[in-house]
Motif scaffolding. Structure first.
Motif, PDB file in Angstrom:
ATOM      1  N   ASP A 171     -23.670 -24.267  55.262  1.00 39.57           N
ATOM      2  CA  ASP A 171     -23.236 -25.758  55.348  1.00 39.57           C
ATOM      3  C   ASP A 171     -24.253 -26.772  55.136  1.00 39.57           C
ATOM      4  O   ASP A 171     -24.090 -27.999  54.887  1.00 39.57           O
ATOM      5  CB  ASP A 171     -22.468 -25.855  56.755  1.00 39.57           C
TER       6      ASP A 171
ATOM      7  N   GLY B 186     -25.494 -27.199  51.923  1.00 41.07           N
ATOM      8  CA  GLY B 186     -24.346 -27.563  50.974  1.00 41.07           C
ATOM      9  C   GLY B 186     -23.984 -26.449  49.866  1.00 41.07           C
ATOM     10  O   GLY B 186     -23.460 -26.808  48.804  1.00 41.07           O
ATOM     11  N   GLU B 187     -24.408 -25.095  50.421  1.00 42.25           N
ATOM     12  CA  GLU B 187     -24.048 -24.099  49.539  1.00 42.25           C
ATOM     13  C   GLU B 187     -22.386 -23.902  49.291  1.00 42.25           C
ATOM     14  O   GLU B 187     -21.779 -24.267  50.356  1.00 42.25           O
ATOM     15  CB  GLU B 187     -24.798 -22.750  49.956  1.00 42.25           C
ATOM     16  N   ASP B 188     -22.032 -23.384  48.445  1.00 38.91           N
ATOM     17  CA  ASP B 188     -20.533 -22.869  48.196  1.00 38.91           C
ATOM     18  C   ASP B 188     -19.847 -21.955  49.380  1.00 38.91           C
ATOM     19  O   ASP B 188     -20.606 -21.157  49.609  1.00 38.91           O
ATOM     20  CB  ASP B 188     -20.412 -22.490  46.727  1.00 38.91           C
ATOM     21  N   ASP B 189     -18.818 -22.371  49.760  1.00 40.77           N
ATOM     22  CA  ASP B 189     -17.902 -21.458  50.429  1.00 40.77           C
ATOM     23  C   ASP B 189     -17.084 -20.834  49.481  1.00 40.77           C
ATOM     24  O   ASP B 189     -16.881 -21.219  48.361  1.00 40.77           O
ATOM     25  CB  ASP B 189     -17.176 -22.251  51.607  1.00 40.77           C
ATOM     26  N   GLU B 190     -16.803 -19.604  49.750  1.00 43.38           N
ATOM     27  CA  GLU B 190     -15.629 -19.243  48.798  1.00 43.38           C
ATOM     28  C   GLU B 190     -14.533 -18.448  49.621  1.00 43.38           C
ATOM     29  O   GLU B 190     -14.852 -17.785  50.651  1.00 43.38           O
ATOM     30  CB  GLU B 190     -16.383 -17.882  47.860  1.00 43.38           C
ATOM     31  N   THR B 191     -13.323 -18.550  48.875  1.00 41.63           N
ATOM     32  CA  THR B 191     -12.246 -17.932  49.561  1.00 41.63           C
ATOM     33  C   THR B 191     -11.274 -17.627  48.580  1.00 41.63           C
ATOM     34  O   THR B 191     -11.142 -18.178  47.483  1.00 41.63           O
ATOM     35  CB  THR B 191     -11.802 -18.591  50.677  1.00 41.63           C
ATOM     36  N   GLY B 192     -10.235 -16.621  48.859  1.00 41.75           N
ATOM     37  CA  GLY B 192      -9.262 -16.014  47.992  1.00 41.75           C
ATOM     38  C   GLY B 192      -7.937 -16.813  48.548  1.00 41.75           C
ATOM     39  O   GLY B 192      -7.588 -17.004  49.569  1.00 41.75           O
ATOM     40  N   VAL B 193      -7.408 -17.537  47.527  1.00 45.49           N
ATOM     41  CA  VAL B 193      -6.283 -18.286  47.730  1.00 45.49           C
ATOM     42  C   VAL B 193      -4.917 -17.328  47.565  1.00 45.49           C
ATOM     43  O   VAL B 193      -4.694 -16.568  46.769  1.00 45.49           O
ATOM     44  CB  VAL B 193      -5.934 -19.414  46.726  1.00 45.49           C
ATOM     45  N   VAL B 194      -3.817 -17.244  48.648  1.00 44.04           N
ATOM     46  CA  VAL B 194      -3.050 -16.323  48.508  1.00 44.04           C
ATOM     47  C   VAL B 194      -1.971 -17.011  47.772  1.00 44.04           C
ATOM     48  O   VAL B 194      -1.762 -18.372  47.496  1.00 44.04           O
ATOM     49  CB  VAL B 194      -2.504 -15.851  49.839  1.00 44.04           C
ATOM     50  N   LEU B 195      -0.860 -16.183  47.078  1.00 45.01           N
ATOM     51  CA  LEU B 195       0.049 -16.540  46.335  1.00 45.01           C
ATOM     52  C   LEU B 195       1.398 -16.846  47.304  1.00 45.01           C
ATOM     53  O   LEU B 195       1.927 -15.740  47.724  1.00 45.01           O
ATOM     54  CB  LEU B 195       0.479 -15.638  45.333  1.00 45.01           C
ATOM     55  N   ALA B 196       1.645 -18.011  47.615  1.00 41.43           N
ATOM     56  CA  ALA B 196       2.894 -18.525  48.548  1.00 41.43           C
ATOM     57  C   ALA B 196       4.121 -18.963  47.558  1.00 41.43           C
ATOM     58  O   ALA B 196       3.871 -19.529  46.686  1.00 41.43           O
ATOM     59  CB  ALA B 196       2.303 -19.444  49.611  1.00 41.43           C
TER      60      ALA B 196
ATOM     61  N   ASN C 180       5.473 -17.307  54.045  1.00 39.82           N
ATOM     62  CA  ASN C 180       6.535 -17.412  53.016  1.00 39.82           C
ATOM     63  C   ASN C 180       7.879 -17.747  53.740  1.00 39.82           C
ATOM     64  O   ASN C 180       8.792 -18.274  53.052  1.00 39.82           O
ATOM     65  CB  ASN C 180       6.584 -16.250  52.200  1.00 39.82           C
TER      66      ASN C 180
ATOM     67  N   LYS D  59      -8.718 -18.323  56.381  1.00 39.24           N
ATOM     68  CA  LYS D  59      -9.150 -17.320  55.861  1.00 39.24           C
ATOM     69  C   LYS D  59     -10.424 -17.515  55.397  1.00 39.24           C
ATOM     70  O   LYS D  59     -10.831 -18.314  54.773  1.00 39.24           O
ATOM     71  CB  LYS D  59      -8.233 -16.784  54.563  1.00 39.24           C
ATOM     72  N   ASP D  60     -11.277 -16.417  55.575  1.00 40.90           N
ATOM     73  CA  ASP D  60     -12.851 -16.456  54.965  1.00 40.90           C
ATOM     74  C   ASP D  60     -13.355 -17.999  55.521  1.00 40.90           C
ATOM     75  O   ASP D  60     -14.258 -18.402  55.107  1.00 40.90           O
ATOM     76  CB  ASP D  60     -13.061 -16.717  53.589  1.00 40.90           C
TER      77      ASP D  60
ATOM     78  N   GLN E 216      -6.339 -22.805  54.949  1.00 44.34           N
ATOM     79  CA  GLN E 216      -5.520 -22.881  53.771  1.00 44.34           C
ATOM     80  C   GLN E 216      -4.096 -23.764  54.190  1.00 44.34           C
ATOM     81  O   GLN E 216      -3.622 -23.324  54.927  1.00 44.34           O
ATOM     82  CB  GLN E 216      -5.385 -21.516  53.260  1.00 44.34           C
TER      83      GLN E 216
ATOM     84  N   SER F   7      -7.951 -15.304  42.022  1.00 43.92           N
ATOM     85  CA  SER F   7      -7.574 -16.174  43.216  1.00 43.92           C
ATOM     86  C   SER F   7      -8.654 -16.924  44.014  1.00 43.92           C
ATOM     87  O   SER F   7      -8.470 -17.284  45.040  1.00 43.92           O
ATOM     88  CB  SER F   7      -6.880 -15.381  44.310  1.00 43.92           C
TER      89      SER F   7
ATOM     90  N   ILE G 191     -11.577 -19.325  44.993  1.00 42.31           N
ATOM     91  CA  ILE G 191     -11.980 -20.956  44.641  1.00 42.31           C
ATOM     92  C   ILE G 191     -13.230 -21.115  45.362  1.00 42.31           C
ATOM     93  O   ILE G 191     -13.280 -20.462  46.665  1.00 42.31           O
ATOM     94  CB  ILE G 191     -11.029 -21.853  45.158  1.00 42.31           C
TER      95      ILE G 191
ATOM     96  N   GLY H 271     -16.727 -23.763  46.693  1.00 40.66           N
ATOM     97  CA  GLY H 271     -17.098 -25.008  46.738  1.00 40.66           C
ATOM     98  C   GLY H 271     -17.511 -25.556  48.080  1.00 40.66           C
ATOM     99  O   GLY H 271     -17.296 -24.614  48.981  1.00 40.66           O
TER     100      GLY H 271
END
Lengths: 295, 226
Positions: free
Chosen positions: A244, A247-257, B107, B135-136, B140, B195, B197, B199
Motif C-alpha cells: 500500500d 502503491g503496488e497492485d492488490d489482487e482479488t477474485g471477483v465472485v459471480l453474484a 445470493n 475477500k483477499d 466486495q 475473475s 481484478i 489495482g
C-alpha cells in the motif's frame, strides 16, 4: 304415596342396617384373635417333639449338633420362640404362658428345636469384623472358577486367566507366535511437516525478519506415535515492502453474484401474453361491433 | 356474443393488463418494493475530512453482520437527469470474511432484502444497495443493474454503467457518508473465464452487464485520505 315409600324402601333399609349391626358377622371379627394358634415348625432344621405335658422339657442335641433356636406351645397361646447365641448342646424350655383363669402357667403341648452343625474347633467363622492380620481366622479362599469361552466376557465372578507373558530372549525363534520380542517404539522414525512460526523482525538485523520452525518425529510402525520434536534452522528474509505504501497492485477474485434482474422473466412473459390478448380482442371487438354497425 | 358481455370482457382485460403493467414497470410504487430504511440508523461514518486512515472496514464500521445506511453522493460527475432532485443513500450489509456460506447468503440477499425491485424508500429517496464481504483483504460490494443506464431504474449498477458508458467511471469520486472513494480500476469481465481484478483499491463493486450471463462491470475503488 309417602306411606308406600316408607313401607317399601325406608323400613326395610332400617331393618337391614340393624341386622348388619348386630349380626354374627360382626362378632366373628371381634373374636378373630382367638382363632387357634399356629404350631411350632417341624420342617428343615427343626425337630419337633409332640405330646408333652408339664411345664418343663429338656432337649439334648445329638453329637456334632447344637440347638440355635427353640419353640414351644402351651394351651391356645401362639408358639413362643427363643434363640441361643452361641448355640447350646442342651436346652430346657419352661412354659411361662399363663392360664387366664387361675393365673397358673399353661402346660406344654409340644416343642421344636432348630439344630445347627457344631462348628469345627479349628475353623473359625470369618466375618469382616475380624482383623486382617488375625492368623487364627483368615477369610476363606475364594473358589476359582474354571474359565472357558462360554462364560460371558462381562461375568465378574469368572474372568479369563491372564496370559502368561513369556520372557523373550534371542534364542527364541523369530517365527514363534507364542513368544514375540517386545515392541520397541521410535527405533525408526519419519519426519513430519515443518511447522513455521510467524515472521518477526530479526533483532540482530532490523532490515530482515526471521521465523522459527520445528517438526515432529513419528514412529515408522505407528504414525500416530510422536517421538519428539526437532527444531530446524530459522529462515531469514528481507522485510517485504508494504504494497500500500508503494502503491503496488492488490489482487482479488471477483465472485459471480446474482446481480442481474433475472427474476422477472416470467412477469414479462405474462405481461406479453396479456398485451397480446388485449390487442387481439380489441381487433375482434372493433370489427364485430363497430365496423359491422357502420356498414 | 352479446355486445354487453363483449364490453365487460374488454373492460376486464384492459383493466387487468393496465394494473399488471403498472406493477411491473413501476415496481417502486408498490409497498413491498420499498427499501426499508426506517429501522436502520443513518450512520455518520467514522471518517472526516482530515482522517488519515484508509481502512475501509474501520471507516464504514464493517464488523460482525452489520447493516448500515449512509448518505451517498458523487462529487465530480453528473448523475442521470431523473436522479438529480432525489436524496440518495447507500445501504449495505456486511457479511464478514468470504466463504461458501457467505456466498450463499450473498445470493440469497440479492433476491430478497436486496432485490433489484427495491430501489426507493417510502420517502421516495434513492437507496443504492447491496451486500458486502471481505475477500483477499479487499471489500466486495455486489449491486444490481437494471440495464437502463439510470433512465428507468434507480440501481447502483445503472449508475455505474451510465458513467462507464460515457467513459467517466474511472476517476469518479463518490462519498459513502464522509468516506471518499475514487475509482481506480474498471474492467468488463466474464467472471467464469477470468475473475481476477488487480489495482490499487480498497473496495470492488461488481454489477452485471447482461440479463442471464456472467459478464460483469467490475470497478476498483480506493479510499482517498488527506
Amino acid at each position: 304415596m309417602k306411606d308406600k315409600i316408607l313401607s317399601f324402601l325406608v323400613l326395610p333399609s332400617i331393618m337391614f342396617a340393624l341386622f348388619l349391626a348386630f349380626s354374627p358377622v360382626g362378632r366373628v371379627e371381634a373374636i378373630s384373635g382367638g382363632v387357634p394358634a399356629e404350631t411350632c415348625p417341624a420342617t428343615g432344621d427343626w425337630v419337633k417333639v409332640d405330646d408333652l405335658s408339664g411345664l418343663l422339657y429338656t432337649y439334648t442335641a445329638l453329637e456334632g449338633q447344637l440347638i440355635a433356636e427353640s419353640c414351644y406351645k402351651a394351651g391356645s397361646h401362639t408358639p413362643f420362640f427363643q434363640t441361643y447365641d452361641p448355640a447350646l448342646s442342651s436346652v430346657t424350655v419352661t412354659s411361662t404362658l399363663l392360664n387366664p383363669q387361675g393365673n397358673a402357667a399353661q402346660e406344654l403341648s409340644h416343642a421344636s428345636f432348630r439344630l445347627v452343625n457344631e462348628p469345627d474347633d479349628d475353623m473359625c467363622e470369618w466375618n469382616l469384623e475380624i482383623p486382617a492380620d488375625d492368623d487364627d481366622c483368615v477369610p476363606p479362599e475364594e473358589e476359582m472358577c474354571e474359565w472357558d469361552e462360554t462364560i460371558p466376557a462381562d461375568d465378574d465372578d469368572c474372568v479369563p486367566p491372564e496370559e502368561e507373558m513369556c520372557e523373550w530372549n534371542e534364542e527364541i525363534p523369530a517365527d514363534d507366535d507364542d513368544c514375540l520380542p517386545p515392541v520397541v517404539s521410535c527405533v525408526e522414525t519419519t519426519d513430519g511437516d515443518i511447522v513455521w512460526g510467524p515472521w518477526t523482525v530479526d533483532p540482530s538485523d532490523p532490515t530482515r525478519e526471521y521465523r522459527e520452525g520445528s517438526y515432529t518425529k513419528y514412529d515408522v510402525n505407528d504414525p500416530t506415535k510422536s517421538c519428539g520434536t526437532e527444531e530446524v534452522d530459522p529462515e531469514r528474509r528481507d522485510i517485504p515492502d508494504d504494497p500500500d505504501v508503494l502503491g503496488e497492485d492488490d489482487e482479488t477474485g471477483v465472485v459471480l453474484a446474482a446481480t442481474g434482474p433475472t427474476d422477472n422473466i416470467l412477469v414479462y412473459v405474462v405481461e406479453l401474453l396479456l398485451v397480446a390478448m388485449l390487442v387481439t380482442y380489441s381487433v375482434f371487438f372493433t370489427k364485430t361491433y363497430f365496423l359491422k354497425n357502420s356498414k | 356474443m352479446n355486445k354487453k358481455v363483449a364490453i365487460i370482457i374488454m373492460a376486464v382485460l384492459f383493466t387487468g393488463t393496465a394494473i399488471f403493467t403498472f406493477t411491473v414497470f413501476y415496481p417502486t410504487l408498490l409497498d413491498s418494493f420499498f427499501v426499508n430504511t426506517q429501522d436502520i440508523t443513518v450512520l455518520q461514518t467514522n471518517a472526516s475530512e482530515n482522517v488519515q486512515s484508509s481502512d475501509l472496514g474501520e471507516l464504514l464500521t464493517l464488523k460482525g453482520s452489520t447493516t448500515s445506511t449512509v448518505p451517498f453522493e458523487v462529487s465530480n460527475r453528473y448523475l442521470p437527469s431523473n436522479w438529480e432532485k432525489k436524496n440518495t443513500y447507500v445501504k449495505y450489509t456486511y457479511l464478514g470474511e468470504y466463504s461458501l456460506s457467505v456466498y450463499s447468503k450473498l445470493n440469497e440477499l440479492l433476491k430478497t432484502d436486496y432485490s433489484w425491485r427495491k430501489q426507493l424508500n417510502k420517502e421516495g429517496d434513492i437507496v443504492l444497495s447491496g451486500p458486502m464481504f471481505l475477500k483477499d483483504g479487499i471489500y466486495q460490494l455486489h449491486v444490481h443493474n437494471g440495464l437502463s443506464l439510470g433512465k428507468k431504474y434507480f440501481l447502483f449498477g445503472d449508475l455505474l454503467e451510465y458513467l462507464n458508458s460515457k467513459d467517466l467511471l474511472l476517476g469518479t469520486v463518490m462519498k459513502f457518508g464522509d468516506v471518499r472513494l475514487e475509482c481506480t480500476t474498471v474492467q468488463r469481465m466474464e467472471i467464469e473465464k477470468e475473475s481476477k481484478i488487480s489495482g490499487d483499491m480498497d473496495l470492488v463493486i461488481s454489477t452485471c452487464l447482461e440479463r442471464n450471463g456472467d459478464l460483469r462491470l467490475v470497478s476498483g475503488w480506493k479510499v482517498i485520505t488527506q
